[in-house]
Design an enzyme around this catalytic site. Structure first.
Site, short mmCIF file in Angstrom:
data_model
loop_
_atom_site.label_atom_id
_atom_site.label_comp_id
_atom_site.label_asym_id
_atom_site.label_seq_id
_atom_site.Cartn_x
_atom_site.Cartn_y
_atom_site.Cartn_z
N TYR A 125 2.33 8.05 -6.23
CA TYR A 125 3.65 7.58 -6.64
C TYR A 125 3.64 6.92 -8.02
CZ TYR A 125 1.09 3.76 -4.55
OH TYR A 125 0.10 2.89 -4.24
N HIS B 237 -3.38 1.24 -3.86
CA HIS B 237 -3.31 -0.09 -3.26
C HIS B 237 -4.65 -0.49 -2.66
CE1 HIS B 237 -2.01 -3.40 -0.80
NE2 HIS B 237 -2.32 -2.76 0.30
N ARG C 159 -2.24 -2.33 -11.85
CA ARG C 159 -3.23 -1.98 -10.82
C ARG C 159 -3.73 -0.58 -11.13
NH1 ARG C 159 -0.46 -0.92 -5.42
NH2 ARG C 159 -0.77 1.19 -6.16
C1 LIG Z 1 3.70 -10.76 4.79
C2 LIG Z 1 3.02 -9.46 4.50
N1 LIG Z 1 3.71 -8.30 4.60
C3 LIG Z 1 3.11 -7.12 4.37
C4 LIG Z 1 1.79 -7.06 4.03
C5 LIG Z 1 1.11 -5.71 3.80
N2 LIG Z 1 0.73 -5.61 2.37
C6 LIG Z 1 -0.51 -5.91 1.95
S1 LIG Z 1 -0.65 -5.88 0.29
C7 LIG Z 1 0.96 -5.39 0.11
C8 LIG Z 1 1.51 -5.20 -1.27
C9 LIG Z 1 1.30 -6.44 -2.08
O1 LIG Z 1 1.85 -6.32 -3.34
P1 LIG Z 1 1.72 -7.48 -4.39
O2 LIG Z 1 2.13 -8.77 -3.79
O3 LIG Z 1 2.42 -7.05 -5.61
O4 LIG Z 1 0.15 -7.58 -4.64
P2 LIG Z 1 -0.78 -6.42 -5.22
O5 LIG Z 1 -1.41 -5.77 -4.04
O6 LIG Z 1 0.05 -5.51 -6.01
O7 LIG Z 1 -1.78 -7.14 -6.03
C10 LIG Z 1 1.58 -5.26 1.33
C11 LIG Z 1 2.96 -4.83 1.53
C12 LIG Z 1 1.10 -8.28 3.96
N3 LIG Z 1 -0.20 -8.34 3.67
N4 LIG Z 1 1.72 -9.46 4.18
#
Ligand SMILES: Cc1ncc(C[n+]2csc(CCOP(=O)(O)OP(=O)(O)O)c2C)c(N)n1
Ligand SMILES: [Mg+2]
Lengths: 330, 387
Positions: free
Chosen positions: B302, B294, B290
């Protein structure tokens, strides 16, 4: 033994089976999924014999996986099918909760995609099931726009509502009461019919007190009404049948006639259906009330196991009578 | 305080022990029956039949789609910084080879169940830039008519689901879409995604187990971009590769260089066509990074700077552009034309969307139920129950 059908005296559970079977014969997009529903015919045997008639793809025995069962049903509804998912007990619906309230309920609002699906959930107590086989979880869903929630109390309504639920273009949660499964019998009409979702039914006419209730409590309320009738008090029993959307009209019409309201449900008291109905009546028919509104419901506790404890926990004819006599005397 | 009798009893037991040798449990000669890890044994080769290999035109198309994706998201960030787009903005910069390369493997009629890094999947699956900008701007011309924002842009007409935020929850839905193809005897497939973070939630397990049991025509791409918000992968899971989990579900699992668009396409296509032929679901993990926070509001303090620098050198778009030029598939002149085309398309679409009206406020109250004003949606497909 021959299959039962319309025009015969059937139990509440048989009425569900007949409705389901007819809908599967009528429309091949209708299919069933759930734990042990195929070869075994379901924990309560609602779908007994279906796998032989409709095949193992349309009557799918699934892994023990409520979130997947609901999610798969949603995906299949999006993709042109009409799934009917069975929760083995309504209590386990919490394991599929997120799929129901965040996927199914919001799908059409968010992008116009209909989710025509039904979740059947054997609900309620009175069968000594203890804390995890006796709950009435309907209010978790009545709070969620986008869902429809029904709970029949008679074989006639059970048949008509399962058909209406399957034909409805929205996700419908169909609570079927375990206590009523084999206790209530009635002759179904010869002709096919549906019971419209969103319409309450006056199960007994009366002039003095309105009881608004649903599910198994319809029968306890009817019993109480018969006793009071001998004392010269005529109670009107409104069976909601559908909890969401609420049939405000039928409730208000009855309260305007009797001037007194008692709400009875087997679910726990706080934030139960009774609170919502009391609010509706207070808001729209305050002027018609001759007495404070009463609620008869279960204790605000988990459902206890031992028969003496469960009896103390749950509403019954006696408790309904106490409330109704107070209202009559007011 | 422990009671005396009990203390005596335990100490007595201890001193009595005279066992000195270890007890060895061996598969095959006793009660130990099996060592985990033998569910599905994927072959070490994955074959992409000749008829699915990329032509030169398709290769240029892949580059075009990746550039369009990057450009669209850059434009979205610009509009966000100008205050024209509200709410959250999450982009997939650095992961375009994965989003584009995967969705490019779908055929007409196949279903896409995307997640929040997958702008490239929407674009590769045929979503129109005008609709995309309308979506971010909350205009009435968005596929969600303003009911949803950003990457939650399902399009019923294009077989693209509208992701919900709850990560993992879209996976069982993808399985249900796939199972419907089995019920109807149709040879279509479903492609879905999960992040390295989302892979930790229960629905990941429920969906893959279910899919495997019913042999759903489904391919899962695990987009491992090293972080889940601020959480690095070492705090997310403790297996060597997330793809190892495939064994537990009895399905094939692979790991691919997620910044190599041709590799991503080839793996996806091989697995998609395998699923189409009734051989069941499969997953692969696409390793990428990424290349930003975020979301637009996160500065990613971080993430070590050196890590960003390292992955910037692996940028999937520059890398592929270089490759196509070295292979004489693309000339300088063609490249300039391509860049110009991408820019014009993006500017035109954004401008168009900015001119569109917002939905009337009263529409907030409509559409909760499908039997209520369904005609609002341009792409509305009447419910099968109602026709
Ligand atoms: C069930 C749930 N818990 C928390 C969140 C908040 N949240 C949104 S994106 C994220 C991180 C997601 O990481 P990853 O699955 O690795 O996808 P990336 O964003 O890195 O593509 C979090 C914690 C959420 N959307 N859904
Ligand atoms: Mg991640």
């Amino acid at each position: 033994m021959a299959e039962k059908g319309r025009g015969e005296v059937v139990t509440y559970i048989e009425a569900i089976t007949i409705g389901l079977r007819e809908e599967m014969e009528r429309d091949e997009r209708v299919w069933l999924l759930g734990e042990d529903i195929g070869v075994y015919g379901g924990a309560f045997k609602v779908t007994k014999g279906f796998i032989d008639k409709f095949g193992e793809k349309r009557v799918l025995d699934t892994p023990l996986s409520e979130s997947a069962i609901v999610g798969v049903a949603i995906g299949s509804a999006l993709n042109g099918m009409i799934p009917v998912a069975e929760m083995q007990f309504a209590d386990f619906i919490s394991s599929g909760f997120n799929q129901i309230v965040n996927q199914a309920a919001k799908m059409h609002y968010r992008y116009g995609a209909p989710v025509p699906m039904v979740i059947r959930a054997p609900t309620g107590g009175g069968v000594h099931g203890g804390p995890f086989h006796s709950q009435n979880p309907e209010m978790w869903f009545v709070k969620t726009p986008g869902l429809k929630v029904v709970e029949p109390s008679t074989p006639y309504d059970a048949y008509g509502l399962i058909k209406a639920a399957i034909r409805d273009p929205n996700p419908v949660i169909y609570f079927e009461h375990k206590y009523l499964y084999r206790r209530i019998k009635e002759k179904l009409p010869e002709e096919e019919y549906i019971v419209e979702i969103g319409k309450a039914d006056v199960k007994r006419e009366g002039t003095d007190i309105t009881v608004v209730t649903y599910g198994s409590m319809v029968h306890f309320s009817l019993e109480a009404a018969d006793i009071l009738s001998k004392e010269g008090v005529e109670v009107e029993i409104v069976d909601l049948r559908t909890l969401l959307p609420i049939d405000k009209e039928t409730i208000l019409k009855s309260v305007r006639k009797t001037g007194k309201l008692c709400i009875v449900h087997e679910d726990t008291l706080t934030a139960g259906m009774g609170g919502e109905i009391a609010a509706i009546v207070a808001e729209y028919a305050f002027d018609a009330l001759d007495a404070p509104i009463k609620r008869v419901a279960a204790l605000d506790t988990p459902v206890p196991y031992a028969p003496a404890l469960e009896a103390f926990f749950s509403p019954d004819t006696k408790k309904i009578l106490v409330a109704l006599r107070e209202l009559a005397a007011f | 305080m422990p009671n005396k009798a009990k203390t005596e009893l335990t100490s007595k037991k201890k001193t009595e022990s005279s066992i000195t040798s270890d007890f060895v449990l061996k598969v095959g000669d006793g009660a130990l029956l099996y060592v985990a890890g033998g569910g599905a044994k994927p072959a070490s080769e994955l074959v992409l039949p000749a008829k699915f290999r990329l032509t030169d035109d398709e290769k240029i198309d892949l580059l075009y789609l990746m550039k369009k994706t990057r450009g669209t998201e850059n434009k979205i960030i610009k509009l966000y910084r100008q205050g024209k787009i509200v709410g959250g903005v999450y982009t997939g910069a650095g992961q375009e080879a994965t989003s584009v390369g995967t969705a490019y493997a779908l055929e007409k009629g196949d279903y896409l169940v995307p997640m929040h890094r997958d702008m490239g999947s929407h674009i590769a699956h045929g979503q129109d830039l005008r609709k995309i900008f309308s979506q971010y701007l909350g205009r009435v011309t968005a596929p969600t008519r303003g009911k949803e924002g950003n990457m939650h842009m399902g399009d019923f007409e294009k077989n693209i689901t509208c992701m919900i935020s709850h990560l993992g929850s879209n996976m069982p839905v993808a399985v249900g879409i796939a199972y419907s193809y089995i019920l109807r005897n149709e040879k279509h497939t479903v492609l879905t995604y999960i992040g390295d973070g989302g892979a930790s939630i229960g629905d990941f397990h429920e969906a893959l187990n279910f899919a495997s049991v019913v042999k759903a025509p489904l391919v899962l791409c695990i987009e491992n971009n090293q972080f889940a918000y601020s959480t690095p992968t070492r705090q997310q899971y403790n297996c060597t590769q997330l793809a190892d989990r495939a064994l537990a579900y009895g399905i094939p699992g692979y790991v691919v260089d997620g910044n190599d668009v041709e590799a991503v396409y080839s793996v996806t296509k091989a697995l998609i066509e395998r699923a189409r032929e009734g051989e069941g679901p499969a997953l692969f993990e696409s390793i990428s990074m990424r290349m930003h926070g975020h979301s637009a509001h996160d500065d990613a303090f971080y993430v070590p700077k050196s890590m960003f620098e390292e992955w910037a050198r692996k940028d999937p778009i520059l890398r592929y552009q270089k490759k196509l030029m070295e292979e004489d598939i693309l000339s300088e002149e063609e490249l300039a034309k391509l860049d110009q085309r991408v820019e014009t398309e993006i500017e035109e679409a954004a401008e168009w969307a900015l001119q569109q009206p917002e939905p009337p406020a009263y529409e907030a109250a409509l559409g909760v139920y499908a039997d209520e004003m369904p005609q609002l949606w341009a792409g509305y497909r009447p419910n099968p129950k109602l026709v």
